[in-house]
Design a protein around this motif. Structure first.
Motif, PDB file in Angstrom:
ATOM      1  N   ALA A  58       0.826  -1.203   0.000  1.00 41.96           N
ATOM      2  CA  ALA A  58       0.000   0.000   0.000  1.00 41.96           C
ATOM      3  C   ALA A  58       0.863   1.258   0.000  1.00 41.96           C
ATOM      4  CB  ALA A  58      -0.911  -0.008   1.221  1.00 41.96           C
ATOM      5  N   PRO A  59       0.372   2.334  -0.606  1.00 47.00           N
ATOM      6  CA  PRO A  59       1.103   3.608  -0.561  1.00 47.00           C
ATOM      7  C   PRO A  59       1.299   4.071   0.879  1.00 47.00           C
ATOM      8  CG  PRO A  59      -0.676   3.689  -2.180  1.00 47.00           C
ATOM      9  CD  PRO A  59      -0.861   2.427  -1.405  1.00 47.00           C
ATOM     10  N   SER A  60       2.330   4.869   1.094  1.00 45.66           N
ATOM     11  CA  SER A  60       2.648   5.314   2.455  1.00 45.66           C
ATOM     12  C   SER A  60       1.549   6.191   3.039  1.00 45.66           C
ATOM     13  CB  SER A  60       3.985   6.067   2.458  1.00 45.66           C
ATOM     14  OG  SER A  60       3.929   7.149   1.530  1.00 45.66           O
ATOM     15  N   THR A  61       0.901   6.984   2.205  1.00 45.93           N
ATOM     16  CA  THR A  61      -0.190   7.841   2.682  1.00 45.93           C
ATOM     17  C   THR A  61      -1.478   7.484   1.962  1.00 45.93           C
ATOM     18  OG1 THR A  61       0.375   9.535   1.041  1.00 45.93           O
ATOM     19  CG2 THR A  61       1.355   9.749   3.238  1.00 45.93           C
ATOM     20  N   LEU A  62      -2.512   7.255   2.754  1.00 46.92           N
ATOM     21  CA  LEU A  62      -3.835   6.974   2.203  1.00 46.92           C
ATOM     22  C   LEU A  62      -4.823   7.931   2.876  1.00 46.92           C
ATOM     23  CD1 LEU A  62      -3.775   3.064   2.187  1.00 46.92           C
ATOM     24  CD2 LEU A  62      -3.792   4.539   0.192  1.00 46.92           C
ATOM     25  N   ASP A  63      -4.809   9.176   2.401  1.00 48.09           N
ATOM     26  CA  ASP A  63      -5.618  10.207   3.025  1.00 48.09           C
ATOM     27  C   ASP A  63      -6.939  10.433   2.275  1.00 48.09           C
ATOM     28  OD1 ASP A  63      -4.459  11.196   0.769  1.00 48.09           O
ATOM     29  OD2 ASP A  63      -3.807  13.106   1.644  1.00 48.09           O
ATOM     30  N   TRP A  64      -7.473   9.366   1.706  1.00 48.31           N
ATOM     31  CA  TRP A  64      -8.750   9.464   0.999  1.00 48.31           C
ATOM     32  C   TRP A  64      -9.696   8.380   1.484  1.00 48.31           C
ATOM     33  CZ3 TRP A  64      -9.136   4.995  -2.094  1.00 48.31           C
ATOM     34  CH2 TRP A  64      -7.924   4.376  -2.432  1.00 48.31           C
ATOM     35  N   GLN A  65     -10.984   8.626   1.301  1.00 43.94           N
ATOM     36  CA  GLN A  65     -12.015   7.697   1.743  1.00 43.94           C
ATOM     37  C   GLN A  65     -12.613   6.959   0.548  1.00 43.94           C
ATOM     38  OE1 GLN A  65     -14.234   8.860   5.710  1.00 43.94           O
ATOM     39  NE2 GLN A  65     -14.657  10.403   4.156  1.00 43.94           N
ATOM     40  N   GLU A 116     -10.242  -3.879   4.939  1.00 39.49           N
ATOM     41  CA  GLU A 116      -9.933  -3.608   6.350  1.00 39.49           C
ATOM     42  C   GLU A 116      -8.814  -4.504   6.866  1.00 39.49           C
ATOM     43  OE1 GLU A 116     -14.389  -2.105   7.733  1.00 39.49           O
ATOM     44  OE2 GLU A 116     -13.810  -4.207   7.979  1.00 39.49           O
ATOM     45  N   ASP A 117      -8.722  -5.729   6.341  1.00 39.35           N
ATOM     46  CA  ASP A 117      -7.692  -6.668   6.802  1.00 39.35           C
ATOM     47  C   ASP A 117      -6.311  -6.317   6.265  1.00 39.35           C
ATOM     48  OD1 ASP A 117      -9.526  -8.093   8.268  1.00 39.35           O
ATOM     49  OD2 ASP A 117      -9.838  -9.641   6.739  1.00 39.35           O
ATOM     50  N   VAL A 118      -6.233  -6.018   4.958  1.00 39.43           N
ATOM     51  CA  VAL A 118      -4.908  -5.842   4.348  1.00 39.43           C
ATOM     52  C   VAL A 118      -4.488  -4.380   4.263  1.00 39.43           C
ATOM     53  CG1 VAL A 118      -5.128  -7.968   3.032  1.00 39.43           C
ATOM     54  CG2 VAL A 118      -5.831  -5.821   1.980  1.00 39.43           C
ATOM     55  N   VAL A 119      -5.450  -3.435   4.350  1.00 42.90           N
ATOM     56  CA  VAL A 119      -5.099  -2.006   4.313  1.00 42.90           C
ATOM     57  C   VAL A 119      -5.853  -1.300   5.439  1.00 42.90           C
ATOM     58  CG1 VAL A 119      -4.649  -0.073   2.766  1.00 42.90           C
ATOM     59  CG2 VAL A 119      -5.228  -2.292   1.803  1.00 42.90           C
ATOM     60  N   LYS A 205      -6.615  -8.840  -7.092  1.00 43.05           N
ATOM     61  CA  LYS A 205      -6.411  -7.944  -8.245  1.00 43.05           C
ATOM     62  C   LYS A 205      -7.140  -6.624  -8.046  1.00 43.05           C
ATOM     63  CE  LYS A 205      -6.676  -7.566 -13.253  1.00 43.05           C
ATOM     64  NZ  LYS A 205      -6.991  -8.231 -14.544  1.00 43.05           N
ATOM     65  N   LEU A 206      -8.397  -6.685  -7.586  1.00 46.49           N
ATOM     66  CA  LEU A 206      -9.165  -5.458  -7.397  1.00 46.49           C
ATOM     67  C   LEU A 206      -8.475  -4.518  -6.405  1.00 46.49           C
ATOM     68  CD1 LEU A 206     -12.865  -6.728  -7.171  1.00 46.49           C
ATOM     69  CD2 LEU A 206     -11.819  -5.438  -9.043  1.00 46.49           C
ATOM     70  N   ILE A 207      -8.074  -5.036  -5.263  1.00 49.40           N
ATOM     71  CA  ILE A 207      -7.482  -4.194  -4.221  1.00 49.40           C
ATOM     72  C   ILE A 207      -6.161  -3.598  -4.688  1.00 49.40           C
ATOM     73  CG2 ILE A 207      -6.457  -4.227  -1.910  1.00 49.40           C
ATOM     74  CD1 ILE A 207      -8.614  -6.279  -1.136  1.00 49.40           C
ATOM     75  N   GLY A 208      -5.325  -4.413  -5.322  1.00 49.46           N
ATOM     76  CA  GLY A 208      -4.028  -3.914  -5.802  1.00 49.46           C
ATOM     77  C   GLY A 208      -4.169  -2.762  -6.773  1.00 49.46           C
ATOM     78  N   GLU A 209      -5.098  -2.886  -7.721  1.00 53.74           N
ATOM     79  CA  GLU A 209      -5.258  -1.835  -8.729  1.00 53.74           C
ATOM     80  C   GLU A 209      -5.965  -0.605  -8.176  1.00 53.74           C
ATOM     81  OE1 GLU A 209      -6.179  -2.677 -12.672  1.00 53.74           O
ATOM     82  OE2 GLU A 209      -5.474  -4.750 -12.643  1.00 53.74           O
ATOM     83  N   ILE A 210      -6.880  -0.795  -7.258  1.00 55.32           N
ATOM     84  CA  ILE A 210      -7.603   0.347  -6.673  1.00 55.32           C
ATOM     85  C   ILE A 210      -6.648   1.210  -5.853  1.00 55.32           C
ATOM     86  CG2 ILE A 210      -9.327   0.972  -4.930  1.00 55.32           C
ATOM     87  CD1 ILE A 210     -10.896  -1.546  -5.988  1.00 55.32           C
ATOM     88  N   LEU A 211      -5.751   0.599  -5.112  1.00 52.40           N
ATOM     89  CA  LEU A 211      -4.848   1.362  -4.261  1.00 52.40           C
ATOM     90  C   LEU A 211      -3.896   2.233  -5.063  1.00 52.40           C
ATOM     91  CD1 LEU A 211      -3.925  -1.255  -1.516  1.00 52.40           C
ATOM     92  CD2 LEU A 211      -5.461   0.711  -1.299  1.00 52.40           C
ATOM     93  N   THR A 212      -3.531   1.822  -6.255  1.00 45.47           N
ATOM     94  CA  THR A 212      -2.581   2.596  -7.055  1.00 45.47           C
ATOM     95  C   THR A 212      -3.258   3.651  -7.918  1.00 45.47           C
ATOM     96  OG1 THR A 212      -2.660   0.978  -8.847  1.00 45.47           O
ATOM     97  CG2 THR A 212      -0.980   0.668  -7.147  1.00 45.47           C
ATOM     98  N   ALA A 213      -4.576   3.540  -8.131  1.00 44.90           N
ATOM     99  CA  ALA A 213      -5.268   4.436  -9.060  1.00 44.90           C
ATOM    100  C   ALA A 213      -5.191   5.907  -8.663  1.00 44.90           C
ATOM    101  CB  ALA A 213      -6.729   3.996  -9.211  1.00 44.90           C
ATOM    102  N   PRO A 214      -5.483   6.296  -7.412  1.00 45.39           N
ATOM    103  CA  PRO A 214      -5.424   7.722  -7.072  1.00 45.39           C
ATOM    104  C   PRO A 214      -4.039   8.333  -7.261  1.00 45.39           C
ATOM    105  CG  PRO A 214      -6.664   6.522  -5.430  1.00 45.39           C
ATOM    106  CD  PRO A 214      -6.012   5.500  -6.299  1.00 45.39           C
ATOM    107  N   GLN A 215      -2.975   7.564  -6.996  1.00 44.34           N
ATOM    108  CA  GLN A 215      -1.635   8.101  -7.148  1.00 44.34           C
ATOM    109  C   GLN A 215      -1.282   8.307  -8.630  1.00 44.34           C
ATOM    110  OE1 GLN A 215      -2.395   5.836  -4.734  1.00 44.34           O
ATOM    111  NE2 GLN A 215      -2.142   7.451  -3.204  1.00 44.34           N
ATOM    112  N   SER A 216      -1.790   7.428  -9.496  1.00 44.13           N
ATOM    113  CA  SER A 216      -1.470   7.540 -10.921  1.00 44.13           C
ATOM    114  C   SER A 216      -2.307   8.608 -11.605  1.00 44.13           C
ATOM    115  CB  SER A 216      -1.660   6.205 -11.613  1.00 44.13           C
ATOM    116  OG  SER A 216      -3.037   5.798 -11.490  1.00 44.13           O
TER     117      SER A 216
END
Length: 216
Positions: A58-65, A116-119, A205-216
């Motif tokens: 996960a990215p170091s900062t996750l300041d979004w809901q 909630e478990d992995v992030v 797959k869903l979680i991995g791609e969703i977490l990177t989307a806002p940063q990209s």
């Protein structure tokens, strides 16, 4: 006097026999009813899922809901009945068990739990909670059934999803994830185990791609 006593004893004996016969008939009726009730009210097995999702970077900062909306599904899958297919364009259902909730609601709950478990640092919830999210995950449950071909069974799970940025309502990421998993054993429990494993792969797959989307 002796005759009177003798006749009373005979009457009492007849009455006692009549009452015993009535009790036997009543008892037989109750036993018959007891034999019928389990067949009429035989409960179905309820099945839930606990997909084991792998660790993510996960990215170091996750300041979004994030709000996870309940997936859309066709009428054949928007039910708690466990679907199966043995030929093209034909959906059937297992008779001996059902999901603990309708399939779309079940998938929504398990995906939120997986986030909630992995992030744990990500603020995530469901659309019915009245949250004001930065992103909404809208998805469609395209496949969620057991597939039988040549006697062997496997679970097929396919989800298409769109990550929508709010309040612009702009799609920033489209994702399609599919997994097939052979039955882990005989009967319905084996198929349920396959559903659990397939859903875990799709969530990965869903979680991995969703977490990177806002940063990209």
């Amino acid at each position: 006097m002796i005759e009177f006593v003798t006749h009373s004893a005979e009457d009492q004996l007849k009455t006692s026999i009549t009452r015993r016969a009535a009790l036997l008939v009543g008892s037989a009726g109750l036993l018959a009813a007891c034999n019928v009730i389990p067949e009429v009210d035989k409960p179905l097995n309820l099945y839930s899922l606990s997909p084991k999702v792998g660790a993510v970077s996960a990215p170091s900062t996750l300041d979004w809901q994030l709000v996870v909306a309940e997936p859309k599904a066709g009428a054949d899958l928007a039910t708690n009945r466990i679907a199966l297919t043995r030929s093209a364009n034909r959906i059937e259902y297992f008779a001996e068990g059902v999901w603990s909730d309708a399939a779309p609601a079940l998938v929504q709950s398990k995906l939120i739990e997986a986030f909630e478990d992995v992030v744990p640092q990500l603020a995530v919830g469901r659309d019915s909670a009245g949250l004001k999210p930065d992103y909404i995950l809208q998805s469609e449950l395209r496949d969620f059934e057991a597939v039988y071909a040549g006697g062997s069974g496997e679970a097929l799970v396919r989800i298409t999803a769109k990550l929508v940025k709010m309040p612009e309502r702009k799609i920033v990421k489209s994702i399609s994830a599919e997994a097939r998993q052979p039955a882990s054993g005989a009967g319905l429990p084996g198929i349920v185990g396959a559903f659990e494993a397939a859903l875990a792969q799709v969530f990965d797959k869903l979680i991995g791609e969703i977490l990177t989307a806002p940063q990209s």
